[in-house]
Enzyme design. Structure first.
Site, PDB file in Angstrom:
ATOM      1  CD  GLU A   1      21.647   7.024  65.217  1.00  0.00           C
ATOM      2  OE1 GLU A   1      22.637   7.762  65.230  1.00  0.00           O
ATOM      3  OE2 GLU A   1      21.144   5.874  64.982  1.00  0.00           O
TER       4      GLU A   1
ATOM      5  CB  CYS B   1      26.701   0.690  52.564  1.00  0.00           C
ATOM      6  SG  CYS B   1      26.389   1.336  51.461  1.00  0.00           S
TER       7      CYS B   1
ATOM      8  CB  CYS C   1      25.755   1.506  56.713  1.00  0.00           C
ATOM      9  SG  CYS C   1      25.460   3.027  57.612  1.00  0.00           S
TER      10      CYS C   1
ATOM     11  N   GLY D   1      20.036   7.224  56.384  1.00  0.00           N
ATOM     12  CA  GLY D   1      19.627   6.996  55.029  1.00  0.00           C
ATOM     13  C   GLY D   1      19.971   7.842  53.922  1.00  0.00           C
TER      14      GLY D   1
ATOM     15  CB  SER E   1      26.706  11.546  52.838  1.00  0.00           C
ATOM     16  OG  SER E   1      27.642  10.613  52.735  1.00  0.00           O
TER      17      SER E   1
ATOM     18  CB  SER F   1      29.791   6.639  50.687  1.00  0.00           C
ATOM     19  OG  SER F   1      29.126   7.036  51.069  1.00  0.00           O
TER      20      SER F   1
ATOM     21  CG  HIS G   1      32.747   3.397  51.456  1.00  0.00           C
ATOM     22  ND1 HIS G   1      33.733   4.039  51.918  1.00  0.00           N
ATOM     23  CD2 HIS G   1      32.029   3.281  51.248  1.00  0.00           C
ATOM     24  CE1 HIS G   1      32.637   4.913  52.788  1.00  0.00           C
ATOM     25  NE2 HIS G   1      31.706   3.855  52.172  1.00  0.00           N
TER      26      HIS G   1
ATOM     27  CG  ASN H   1      33.556   3.202  63.743  1.00  0.00           C
ATOM     28  OD1 ASN H   1      34.140   3.481  65.034  1.00  0.00           O
ATOM     29  ND2 ASN H   1      33.443   4.812  62.990  1.00  0.00           N
TER      30      ASN H   1
ATOM     31  CB  CYS I   1      26.272   6.066  59.689  1.00  0.00           C
ATOM     32  SG  CYS I   1      24.615   6.226  58.867  1.00  0.00           S
TER      33      CYS I   1
END
Length: 350
Positions: free
Chosen positions: A93, A117, A120, A160, A192, A215, A217, A291, A334
């Site tokens: 995607e 993660c 994700c 990925g 990223s 990333s 977090h 999210n 993602c």
């Protein structure tokens, strides 16, 4: 014997390949521009090549093609989510987002992801395989042809881990940047990573003026390990050391992605420690309200708490923004949409 994937070759590699089959090097440039400037893939239609060479390439090389499987258009902004089908029937995607500064594409570098993660969606089925350079660039070209617009900014932040597919990612950047092809500025490319420390050093030595996005977090190792398995391999101290090396080598500001999770990493002690570990580093923090996904039973903070975190960081002279959410009605984050589709189509196939 596997055939060479012709549209995964850089300009330099295509010239070298033409010489290896006793053709002139400029034939490689013609093929490269056909793929990457004209966005065409049928060698038979490249009439500028002699017929004998066209037939040789058709018989002895492979052209990797992807197809648009589905397109989802947001009704709240101009975001479009694309699902692409690959030659092996896997799905990837990409997202196209319109901003005032131009059209940004967020693309995938792998089918799935092995980084694990917890919040994700793209990692829940694990890593299926790496994408080739052709499969990466063709995400850009297919979206441009569908939209009738040129993409000016690229973010390697889809499904990925780009640094886990390092060589192909570097070739993708080479191809998409080349002036004989798409000619996108390296400064308009963001990579990223969840923090593959050895590869951050490798990337620093490439000395490319791209933007590196980490990333993070959590500023605490123990808490970061709970949501990001990569933290079991590389400590925050090791990660920040690598980031400082990258910044010094490239003279580029680093972005830290920080997904805010209610009562997990948005507490006063989290923000205090975050400020401490980033002291002296040329960086920017991108706050991302969580999210929620079905497999991660945590909540996003309130708007008031998000703004409190932003204010605290800003007061400490750290550049900080709250990410603008795009395409919320089409699962634009993602991995969300791809996973919904693959789960309803025999898990991984359609």
């Amino acid at each position: 014997m596997n055939k060479i994937e012709l549209n995964s070759l850089t300009l330099k590699e295509l010239k070298k390949y033409m010489i290896s089959i006793e053709e002139k090097a400029f034939r490689g440039e013609q093929v490269f521009s056909y793929f990457n400037r004209n966005k065409k893939l049928d060698i038979e239609d490249l009439k500028i090549l002699p017929e004998k060479l066209r037939m040789y390439l058709i018989e002895n090389t492979k052209i990797n093609k992807i197809d648009i499987y589905k397109v989802f258009a947001s009704k709240i902004d101009n975001t479009k989510k694309y699902l692409f089908s690959l030659d092996d029937m896997n799905i990837i995607e990409s997202v196209a987002m319109e901003y005032n500064h131009g059209l940004t594409a967020c693309i995938s570098t792998q089918v799935g992801c092995k980084m694990g993660c917890s919040f994700c969606a793209s990692t829940k089925e694990g890593l299926i395989r790496n994408l080739t350079p052709a499969e990466m660039v063709n995400q850009i070209y297919m979206m441009e042809k569908d939209l009738g617009k040129s993409i000016s900014n690229i973010v390697l932040m889809g499904s990925g881990e780009p640094l886990d597919n390092y060589d192909n990612t570097m070739k993708f950047i080479d191809i998409i940047h080349d002036e004989k092809g798409h000619n996108i500025s390296l400064r308009n490319i963001t990579l990223s990573t969840c923090g593959v420390v050895p590869r951050i050093y490798d990337l620093a030595k490439e000395n490319l003026p791209i933007t590196l996005s980490i990333s993070l977090h959590s500023p605490f190792d123990n808490d970061r390990k709970k949501i990001m398995p990569i933290a079991n391999r590389y400590s925050i101290e090791e990660l920040i050391k690598a980031c400082k090396f990258y910044s010094e080598m490239t003279n580029r500001r680093i972005t830290f992605e920080y997904t805010l999770i209610n009562n997990v990493n948005d507490r006063d002690k989290d923000i205090k420690e975050l400020i401490k570990i980033l002291e002296g580093l040329n960086c920017h923090i991108n706050l991302i309200p969580l999210n929620p996904i079905q497999e991660f039973e945590k909540d996003r903070p309130s708007r008031e708490n998000i703004e409190r975190v932003q204010a605290r960081l800003s007061k400490s002279n750290i550049a900080v923004t709250i990410r603008r959410e795009m395409g919320g009605d089409i699962s634009a984050s993602c991995g969300q949409l791809r996973r919904t589709v693959t789960q309803s189509n025999d898990n991984k196939r359609f």
